[in-house]
Motif scaffolding. Structure first.
Motif, PDB file in Angstrom:
ATOM      1  N   UNK A   1     -26.467 -20.457 -45.424  1.00 56.60           N
ATOM      2  CA  UNK A   1     -25.129 -19.903 -45.402  1.00 56.60           C
ATOM      3  C   UNK A   1     -25.203 -18.388 -45.396  1.00 56.60           C
ATOM      4  N   UNK A   2     -24.386 -17.771 -44.532  1.00 61.24           N
ATOM      5  CA  UNK A   2     -24.328 -16.311 -44.446  1.00 61.24           C
ATOM      6  C   UNK A   2     -22.914 -15.872 -44.803  1.00 61.24           C
ATOM      7  N   UNK A   3     -22.766 -14.820 -45.622  1.00 62.84           N
ATOM      8  CA  UNK A   3     -21.454 -14.365 -46.071  1.00 62.84           C
ATOM      9  C   UNK A   3     -21.164 -12.973 -45.520  1.00 62.84           C
ATOM     10  N   UNK A   4     -19.989 -12.823 -44.905  1.00 64.73           N
ATOM     11  CA  UNK A   4     -19.528 -11.527 -44.401  1.00 64.73           C
ATOM     12  C   UNK A   4     -18.306 -11.137 -45.227  1.00 64.73           C
ATOM     13  N   UNK A   5     -18.490 -10.198 -46.144  1.00 67.82           N
ATOM     14  CA  UNK A   5     -17.428  -9.841 -47.077  1.00 67.82           C
ATOM     15  C   UNK A   5     -17.843  -8.589 -47.846  1.00 67.82           C
ATOM     16  N   UNK A   6     -16.925  -7.994 -48.615  1.00 71.31           N
ATOM     17  CA  UNK A   6     -17.290  -6.878 -49.482  1.00 71.31           C
ATOM     18  C   UNK A   6     -18.341  -7.312 -50.505  1.00 71.31           C
ATOM     19  N   UNK A   7     -19.120  -6.359 -51.039  1.00 67.52           N
ATOM     20  CA  UNK A   7     -20.213  -6.700 -51.955  1.00 67.52           C
ATOM     21  C   UNK A   7     -19.801  -7.573 -53.124  1.00 67.52           C
ATOM     22  N   UNK A   8     -18.630  -7.333 -53.701  1.00 66.08           N
ATOM     23  CA  UNK A   8     -18.200  -8.116 -54.859  1.00 66.08           C
ATOM     24  C   UNK A   8     -18.052  -9.591 -54.503  1.00 66.08           C
ATOM     25  N   UNK A   9     -17.445  -9.872 -53.352  1.00 66.35           N
ATOM     26  CA  UNK A   9     -17.246 -11.255 -52.931  1.00 66.35           C
ATOM     27  C   UNK A   9     -18.576 -11.899 -52.553  1.00 66.35           C
ATOM     28  N   UNK A  10     -19.442 -11.150 -51.892  1.00 64.93           N
ATOM     29  CA  UNK A  10     -20.779 -11.672 -51.553  1.00 64.93           C
ATOM     30  C   UNK A  10     -21.538 -12.043 -52.824  1.00 64.93           C
ATOM     31  N   UNK A  11     -21.431 -11.188 -53.824  1.00 58.65           N
ATOM     32  CA  UNK A  11     -22.114 -11.430 -55.092  1.00 58.65           C
ATOM     33  C   UNK A  11     -21.592 -12.707 -55.736  1.00 58.65           C
ATOM     34  N   UNK A  12     -20.261 -12.909 -55.690  1.00 58.15           N
ATOM     35  CA  UNK A  12     -19.671 -14.108 -56.256  1.00 58.15           C
ATOM     36  C   UNK A  12     -20.143 -15.365 -55.550  1.00 58.15           C
ATOM     37  N   UNK A  13     -20.240 -15.303 -54.216  1.00 58.39           N
ATOM     38  CA  UNK A  13     -20.708 -16.465 -53.470  1.00 58.39           C
ATOM     39  C   UNK A  13     -22.177 -16.739 -53.744  1.00 58.39           C
ATOM     40  N   UNK A  14     -22.953 -15.692 -53.932  1.00 52.21           N
ATOM     41  CA  UNK A  14     -24.369 -15.894 -54.263  1.00 52.21           C
ATOM     42  C   UNK A  14     -24.493 -16.657 -55.582  1.00 52.21           C
ATOM     43  N   UNK A  15     -23.681 -16.282 -56.575  1.00 52.99           N
ATOM     44  CA  UNK A  15     -23.695 -16.985 -57.860  1.00 52.99           C
ATOM     45  C   UNK A  15     -23.251 -18.434 -57.682  1.00 52.99           C
ATOM     46  N   UNK A  16     -22.198 -18.640 -56.888  1.00 53.50           N
ATOM     47  CA  UNK A  16     -21.669 -19.982 -56.677  1.00 53.50           C
ATOM     48  C   UNK A  16     -22.708 -20.885 -56.024  1.00 53.50           C
ATOM     49  N   UNK A  32     -19.444  -6.504 -42.220  1.00 52.61           N
ATOM     50  CA  UNK A  32     -18.584  -6.810 -41.082  1.00 52.61           C
ATOM     51  C   UNK A  32     -19.284  -7.802 -40.170  1.00 52.61           C
ATOM     52  N   UNK A  33     -18.495  -8.523 -39.374  1.00 55.35           N
ATOM     53  CA  UNK A  33     -19.068  -9.463 -38.416  1.00 55.35           C
ATOM     54  C   UNK A  33     -19.876  -8.738 -37.352  1.00 55.35           C
ATOM     55  N   UNK A  34     -19.376  -7.600 -36.892  1.00 57.50           N
ATOM     56  CA  UNK A  34     -20.118  -6.850 -35.880  1.00 57.50           C
ATOM     57  C   UNK A  34     -21.502  -6.483 -36.392  1.00 57.50           C
ATOM     58  N   UNK A  35     -21.579  -6.083 -37.655  1.00 59.60           N
ATOM     59  CA  UNK A  35     -22.875  -5.755 -38.265  1.00 59.60           C
ATOM     60  C   UNK A  35     -23.767  -6.986 -38.328  1.00 59.60           C
ATOM     61  N   UNK A  54     -10.872  -8.364 -44.247  1.00 62.15           N
ATOM     62  CA  UNK A  54     -11.598  -7.198 -43.749  1.00 62.15           C
ATOM     63  C   UNK A  54     -11.329  -7.029 -42.251  1.00 62.15           C
ATOM     64  N   UNK A  55     -11.707  -5.873 -41.713  1.00 62.35           N
ATOM     65  CA  UNK A  55     -11.461  -5.596 -40.293  1.00 62.35           C
ATOM     66  C   UNK A  55     -12.532  -6.256 -39.425  1.00 62.35           C
ATOM     67  N   UNK A  56     -12.135  -7.266 -38.667  1.00 62.98           N
ATOM     68  CA  UNK A  56     -13.038  -7.935 -37.734  1.00 62.98           C
ATOM     69  C   UNK A  56     -12.315  -8.083 -36.402  1.00 62.98           C
TER      70      UNK A  56
END
Length: 218
Positions: A1-16, A32-35, A54-56
């Protein structure tokens, strides 16, 4: 699974994922998705979670949905964007405030959908995405872009987690307005939104007094 989101949300998904999703791993994150789609790496991706607030670009969303199952997150009512996103190819739209069990169920649905997909663009259902070294290099560059004064301010904020801005400013002998200006610059360089996101980013990258913020910027 890959997460595209601000660091706080990514961190939460990593814990989940680590605590509740047996057999599923977080293969990486991006802001960002482009990144995420621009770097051709080696890490495998079965499905993707994207923060739609986020802007995508619509094209980036279409490209992602063609390569693997995409689940969207939004702080808005999902019905407002669900139909449009389903037409793009997104398989699910959830709210960021949904229960962990709902998020886990949607993640498992995406992984199952990936298992049913035919081989992808590179001879495998696992499409290449940004490698961990590339992400680490990007984060190092962001951290190293901080000035000496900005590093001091970050450490002050981290050491005074519950203190109001005016208290931190007073301890630093600057005005609250000056503190806000510095924090705006810091947020922009690190790609975070606020103090809460800054704390999550700092925890993820171990930005304490012994790891990266006390040295001189390059």
């Amino acid at each position: 699974m890959f997460v595209v989101a601000p660091p706080m949300l990514c961190w939460g998904f990593e814990k989940l994922v680590r605590t509740s999703c047996s057999g599923i791993e977080l293969s990486g994150t991006a802001r960002t998705l482009d990144e995420a789609l621009a770097v051709d790496g080696r890490a495998g991706v079965d499905m993707m979670v994207v923060d739609i607030d986020e802007a995508h670009t619509e094209q980036a969303l279409r490209d992602a949905a063609q390569r693997f199952p995409v689940m969207l997150l939004t702080s808005r009512e999902p019905g407002a964007v669900e139909q449009e996103m389903k037409e793009i190819g997104v398989y699910a739209v959830l709210r960021t405030g949904d229960s962990p069990s709902a998020l886990i169920s949607a993640i498992q649905q995406g992984v199952a959908a990936a298992d049913r997909r035919p081989h992808g663009l590179h001879g495998s259902r696992r499409a290449p995405i940004a490698t961990a070294p590339a992400r680490e290099a990007d984060d190092r560059a962001r951290i190293e872009s901080l000035t000496v004064r900005e590093r001091q301010l970050v450490l002050a904020v981290l050491c005074n987690a519950t203190a109001p801005g005016k208290v931190i400013a007073s301890r630093l002998c600057i005005s609250e307005h000056t503190l806000r200006n510095h924090l705006t610059s810091i947020y922009g360089k690190l790609g975070v939104r606020n103090r809460l996101s800054l704390h999550a980013y700092a925890a993820q990258h171990r930005l304490d007094g012994q790891a990266g913020l006390t040295g001189q910027p390059h």
